[in-house]
Design a protein around this motif. Structure first.
Motif, PDB file in Angstrom:
ATOM      1  N   SER A 141       9.396  -9.136  -3.662  1.00  0.00           N
ATOM      2  CA  SER A 141       9.900 -10.225  -3.805  1.00  0.00           C
ATOM      3  C   SER A 141       8.271 -10.442  -4.649  1.00  0.00           C
ATOM      4  CB  SER A 141       9.266 -10.923  -2.153  1.00  0.00           C
ATOM      5  OG  SER A 141       7.998 -10.084  -1.976  1.00  0.00           O
ATOM      6  N   CYS A 191     -10.596  -0.082   4.210  1.00  0.00           N
ATOM      7  CA  CYS A 191     -11.801   0.610   4.680  1.00  0.00           C
ATOM      8  C   CYS A 191     -10.891   2.209   4.936  1.00  0.00           C
ATOM      9  CB  CYS A 191     -12.485  -0.107   5.547  1.00  0.00           C
ATOM     10  SG  CYS A 191     -13.462  -1.694   4.817  1.00  0.00           S
ATOM     11  N   ILE A 217      -1.383   6.533   5.369  1.00  0.00           N
ATOM     12  CA  ILE A 217      -0.801   6.420   3.983  1.00  0.00           C
ATOM     13  C   ILE A 217      -0.239   7.125   3.499  1.00  0.00           C
ATOM     14  CG2 ILE A 217       0.128   4.371   2.365  1.00  0.00           C
ATOM     15  CD1 ILE A 217       0.278   2.847   4.772  1.00  0.00           C
ATOM     16  N   LEU A 240       1.087  -0.971  -0.321  1.00  0.00           N
ATOM     17  CA  LEU A 240      -0.094   0.161   0.440  1.00  0.00           C
ATOM     18  C   LEU A 240       0.379   1.607  -0.678  1.00  0.00           C
ATOM     19  CD1 LEU A 240      -2.956   1.324   0.055  1.00  0.00           C
ATOM     20  CD2 LEU A 240      -3.002   1.081   2.583  1.00  0.00           C
ATOM     21  N   LEU A 273       8.141   3.510   5.894  1.00  0.00           N
ATOM     22  CA  LEU A 273       7.464   4.294   5.177  1.00  0.00           C
ATOM     23  C   LEU A 273       6.200   3.450   6.418  1.00  0.00           C
ATOM     24  CD1 LEU A 273       7.150   4.057   1.119  1.00  0.00           C
ATOM     25  CD2 LEU A 273       7.010   6.463   2.778  1.00  0.00           C
ATOM     26  N   TYR A 332      -6.014   1.492  12.510  1.00  0.00           N
ATOM     27  CA  TYR A 332      -6.544   2.437  11.001  1.00  0.00           C
ATOM     28  C   TYR A 332      -5.174   2.944  10.012  1.00  0.00           C
ATOM     29  CZ  TYR A 332     -11.713   1.337  10.523  1.00  0.00           C
ATOM     30  OH  TYR A 332     -12.781   0.687  10.126  1.00  0.00           O
ATOM     31  N   THR A 333      -5.159   3.233   9.360  1.00  0.00           N
ATOM     32  CA  THR A 333      -3.418   3.286   8.570  1.00  0.00           C
ATOM     33  C   THR A 333      -4.138   4.029   7.051  1.00  0.00           C
ATOM     34  OG1 THR A 333      -2.697   1.146   9.161  1.00  0.00           O
ATOM     35  CG2 THR A 333      -1.148   2.095   7.792  1.00  0.00           C
ATOM     36  N   GLY A 367      -5.239 -11.164   9.972  1.00  0.00           N
ATOM     37  CA  GLY A 367      -4.125  -9.555   9.788  1.00  0.00           C
ATOM     38  C   GLY A 367      -3.655  -9.904  11.589  1.00  0.00           C
ATOM     39  N   THR A 409      -8.365  -5.457   2.849  1.00  0.00           N
ATOM     40  CA  THR A 409      -9.425  -5.424   2.294  1.00  0.00           C
ATOM     41  C   THR A 409      -9.698  -4.109   3.284  1.00  0.00           C
ATOM     42  OG1 THR A 409     -11.239  -7.073   2.208  1.00  0.00           O
ATOM     43  CG2 THR A 409     -11.996  -5.073   2.318  1.00  0.00           C
ATOM     44  N   ILE A 431      -2.415  -5.875  13.545  1.00  0.00           N
ATOM     45  CA  ILE A 431      -1.917  -4.969  13.191  1.00  0.00           C
ATOM     46  C   ILE A 431      -1.485  -4.047  14.188  1.00  0.00           C
ATOM     47  CG2 ILE A 431      -2.283  -2.070  12.351  1.00  0.00           C
ATOM     48  CD1 ILE A 431      -5.034  -3.608  11.002  1.00  0.00           C
TER      49      ILE A 431
HETATM   50  C1  LIG Z   1      -5.342  -8.046   6.046  1.00  0.00           C
HETATM   51  C2  LIG Z   1      -4.942  -6.311   6.842  1.00  0.00           C
HETATM   52  C3  LIG Z   1      -6.639  -5.600   6.509  1.00  0.00           C
HETATM   53  C4  LIG Z   1      -6.358  -4.526   6.902  1.00  0.00           C
HETATM   54  N1  LIG Z   1      -7.312  -3.307   7.025  1.00  0.00           N
HETATM   55  C5  LIG Z   1      -7.382  -2.742   6.606  1.00  0.00           C
HETATM   56  C6  LIG Z   1      -8.472  -1.260   6.514  1.00  0.00           C
HETATM   57  O1  LIG Z   1      -9.840  -1.699   6.339  1.00  0.00           O
HETATM   58  N2  LIG Z   1      -7.563   0.401   6.972  1.00  0.00           N
HETATM   59  C7  LIG Z   1      -6.629   0.714   7.634  1.00  0.00           C
HETATM   60  O2  LIG Z   1      -6.463   1.864   7.206  1.00  0.00           O
HETATM   61  N3  LIG Z   1      -5.569  -0.458   6.814  1.00  0.00           N
HETATM   62  C8  LIG Z   1      -6.042  -1.543   7.060  1.00  0.00           C
HETATM   63  N4  LIG Z   1      -4.939  -2.457   7.494  1.00  0.00           N
HETATM   64  C9  LIG Z   1      -3.653  -1.800   8.587  1.00  0.00           C
HETATM   65  C10 LIG Z   1      -2.919  -1.258   7.042  1.00  0.00           C
HETATM   66  O3  LIG Z   1      -3.259  -0.483   6.353  1.00  0.00           O
HETATM   67  C11 LIG Z   1      -2.444  -2.463   5.810  1.00  0.00           C
HETATM   68  O4  LIG Z   1      -1.071  -3.184   6.473  1.00  0.00           O
HETATM   69  C12 LIG Z   1      -1.120  -1.678   5.136  1.00  0.00           C
HETATM   70  O5  LIG Z   1      -0.924  -2.958   4.203  1.00  0.00           O
HETATM   71  C13 LIG Z   1      -0.324  -1.389   5.114  1.00  0.00           C
HETATM   72  O6  LIG Z   1       1.214  -0.608   3.805  1.00  0.00           O
HETATM   73  P1  LIG Z   1       2.962  -1.644   4.179  1.00  0.00           P
HETATM   74  O7  LIG Z   1       2.988  -0.433   3.157  1.00  0.00           O
HETATM   75  O8  LIG Z   1       3.386  -0.576   5.075  1.00  0.00           O
HETATM   76  O9  LIG Z   1       2.595  -2.771   4.147  1.00  0.00           O
HETATM   77  P2  LIG Z   1       1.622  -3.906   3.111  1.00  0.00           P
HETATM   78  O10 LIG Z   1       0.722  -3.751   1.754  1.00  0.00           O
HETATM   79  O11 LIG Z   1       2.234  -5.512   3.662  1.00  0.00           O
HETATM   80  O12 LIG Z   1       3.587  -3.929   1.635  1.00  0.00           O
HETATM   81  C14 LIG Z   1       4.176  -4.153   2.536  1.00  0.00           C
HETATM   82  C15 LIG Z   1       5.589  -5.462   0.764  1.00  0.00           C
HETATM   83  O13 LIG Z   1       6.367  -5.024   0.907  1.00  0.00           O
HETATM   84  C16 LIG Z   1       6.363  -6.390   0.446  1.00  0.00           C
HETATM   85  N5  LIG Z   1       7.750  -7.167   1.320  1.00  0.00           N
HETATM   86  C17 LIG Z   1       7.783  -7.412   2.656  1.00  0.00           C
HETATM   87  N6  LIG Z   1       9.102  -8.057   3.341  1.00  0.00           N
HETATM   88  C18 LIG Z   1       9.748  -8.187   1.733  1.00  0.00           C
HETATM   89  C19 LIG Z   1      11.118  -8.652   1.961  1.00  0.00           C
HETATM   90  N7  LIG Z   1      12.000  -9.358   2.171  1.00  0.00           N
HETATM   91  N8  LIG Z   1      11.931  -8.087   0.699  1.00  0.00           N
HETATM   92  C20 LIG Z   1      11.112  -7.834  -0.998  1.00  0.00           C
HETATM   93  N9  LIG Z   1       9.917  -7.520  -0.439  1.00  0.00           N
HETATM   94  C21 LIG Z   1       9.192  -7.146   0.635  1.00  0.00           C
HETATM   95  C22 LIG Z   1       5.262  -7.416   0.519  1.00  0.00           C
HETATM   96  O14 LIG Z   1       5.665  -8.627  -0.436  1.00  0.00           O
HETATM   97  C23 LIG Z   1       4.412  -6.482   0.641  1.00  0.00           C
HETATM   98  O15 LIG Z   1       4.001  -6.135  -0.778  1.00  0.00           O
HETATM   99  C24 LIG Z   1      -5.133  -3.914   6.893  1.00  0.00           C
HETATM  100  C25 LIG Z   1      -4.293  -4.894   7.573  1.00  0.00           C
HETATM  101  C26 LIG Z   1      -3.923  -6.082   7.145  1.00  0.00           C
HETATM  102  C27 LIG Z   1      -3.100  -7.455   7.572  1.00  0.00           C
END
Ligand SMILES: Cc1cc2nc3c(=O)[nH]c(=O)nc-3n(C[C@H](O)[C@H](O)[C@H](O)COP(=O)(O)OP(=O)(O)OC[C@H]3O[C@@H](n4cnc5c(N)ncnc54)[C@H](O)[C@@H]3O)c2cc1C
Length: 387
Positions: free
Chosen positions: A39, A50, A290, A16, A272, A285-286, A252, A48, A254
């Protein structure tokens, strides 16, 4: 050290936060050379996301569903609530990835690399990404959402809760759900340890995502979430196993914690997203945080300025979060009473404004005076200073 390639920017992590940054850079006309590393770039609807907003939502073309009406139930209080100012939206992670990647492919200055990232390092002016294969990539700046910050001292975190949940996307044979009404929190008043509730996103009258969600210190055994969902489907909709099919599942964890603000992994390497501490501690919520940050960051970079690191929330919101975390971590009973008062005495618009950190001091006072005082006085007594 053999350098594979040099870039202006590397975005490490194509989830994200990484792809949001890439999107705002590409759409904003950034001309520098960018490498995005993950990866895998295969699109999966494993999350999902929201969020609520009173403005035009980001990525509005791929909003999967939106709602203006919700159901809430806690202790003896159960009711429908309507959103006037805000709308609750959801986006699926696979749709998001496909959409952003399609855009990036139109911009020849964006390269995608599928590799496992091992670590980062920085010297005076450059940042280095090291893959598990031993390859290295160099850039002026790296924005990373992959590795936990090295300088995060976890002993400084007083409340280490997690929001953990298992969701099932359920398809029923008959019309069962009201697609116009999502369930924000239907509390399981007997649940312990922690605070447990059902969250329901109905996409159609025969299709909904049901997530049993808990705020507590430890995740549950997977069986327990499943039992809770089955029980909910039976008691609320009269549905037995043979009345529905389970499609996609979503698990999940969080973090909900008062972690210190650690904007840099190292010099020129900015943290980030979730690993960067952008999750709102009291809600999990994130998404919106972001978006707000990556949009500003991209504008900054496009204007040729040094990238701004993420900023911590205002003092007052960090303090409110700390008080709520204290109550959640210490008493299920008091937590439920606080949720009941919050929902009963405030409109959902008011709550969303407050939780979205967009409220005035007067609006904060209204919210704070709507909750039972004792748990808050205890929480204040335990948190006289914000670290
Ligand atoms: C199931 C779930 C539902 C959620 N729902 C909500 C919601 O409804 N509303 C809300 O506000 N927040 C929600 N969150 C919280 C947050 O918004 C999410 O976790 C969001 O995906 C965070 O974004 P990010 O970019 O930090 O991490 P991610 O989206 O997880 O991105 C990290 C990326 O890094 C990659 N990666 C990891 N390790 C490695 C490595 N060693 N080498 C290469 N690539 C790697 C992964 O493949 C991934 O694509 C939710 C979280 C989860 C887990």
């Amino acid at each position: 050290m053999k350098i594979e390639a040099k870039y202006d920017l590397i975005i490490a992590g194509g989830g994200l936060s990484g792809l949001s940054l890439a999107w705002y850079l590409a759409r904003g006309g950034y001309q520098g050379e960018v490498l995005v590393v993950d990866s895998t770039f295969a699109p999966h609807n494993d999350k999902t996301w929201c969020f609520w907003t009173n403005r035009e939502p980001p990525f509005k073309e791929i909003i999967y569903k939106r709602w203006k009406k919700t159901w809430v139930s806690v202790l003896d209080y159960s009711t429908f609530r309507y959103l006037n100012e805000y709308t609750y939206h959801c986006i699926r992670s696979g749709d998001f990835r496909e959409y952003v990647l399609r855009e990036l492919k139109k911009h020849s200055n964006f390269d995608l690399l599928e590799e496992n990232i091992l670590d980062f390092s920085a010297n005076k002016n450059k940042a280095v990404l090291l893959t598990k294969n031993g390859d290295t990539y160099l850039a002026n700046y790296i924005f990373q959402s992959v590795l936990k910050p090295k300088n995060l001292d976890r002993s400084q975190i007083k409340y280490q809760l997690i929001q953990h949940f298992l969701g099932w996307e359920v398809h029923t044979h008959e019309s069962m759900f009201d697609p116009e009404t999502f369930t924000i929190m239907d509390f399981d008043n007997e649940f312990s340890p922690g605070v447990g509730f059902m969250y329901v996103l109905p996409y159609a009258d025969n299709k909904a995502l049901l997530e049993f969600t808990v705020f507590s210190k430890e995740p549950l055994d997977k069986k327990r979430y499943k039992q809770k969902i089955r029980h909910y489907l039976y008691h609320n909709y009269g549905l037995d196993k043979e009345h529905y099919e389970i499609g996609r599942k979503e698990y999940g964890e969080i973090p909900m914690e008062d972690r210190p603000h650690v904007p840099f992994y190292e010099n020129n390497i900015i943290n980030l997203g979730a690993v960067g501490g952008q999750t709102k501690p009291s809600t999990g919520y994130t998404f919106t945080r972001i978006q707000d940050y990556t949009q500003k960051l991209a504008q900054n970079i496009i204007q040729g300025k040094d990238p701004i690191p993420p900023q911590p929330s205002k003092f007052k919101y960090r303090y409110y979060d700390l008080l709520l975390l204290h109550i959640l971590a210490n008493s299920t009973e008091e937590s439920l009473r606080v949720f009941r008062s919050l929902y009963k005495k405030n409109s959902l618009d008011e709550l969303f404004r407050f939780l979205g950190e967009d409220s005035s001091f007067i609006q904060d006072l209204k919210i704070m005076s709507s909750v039972p005082y004792t748990p808050f006085f205890k929480a204040i007594g335990n948190n006289l200073r914000l670290r």
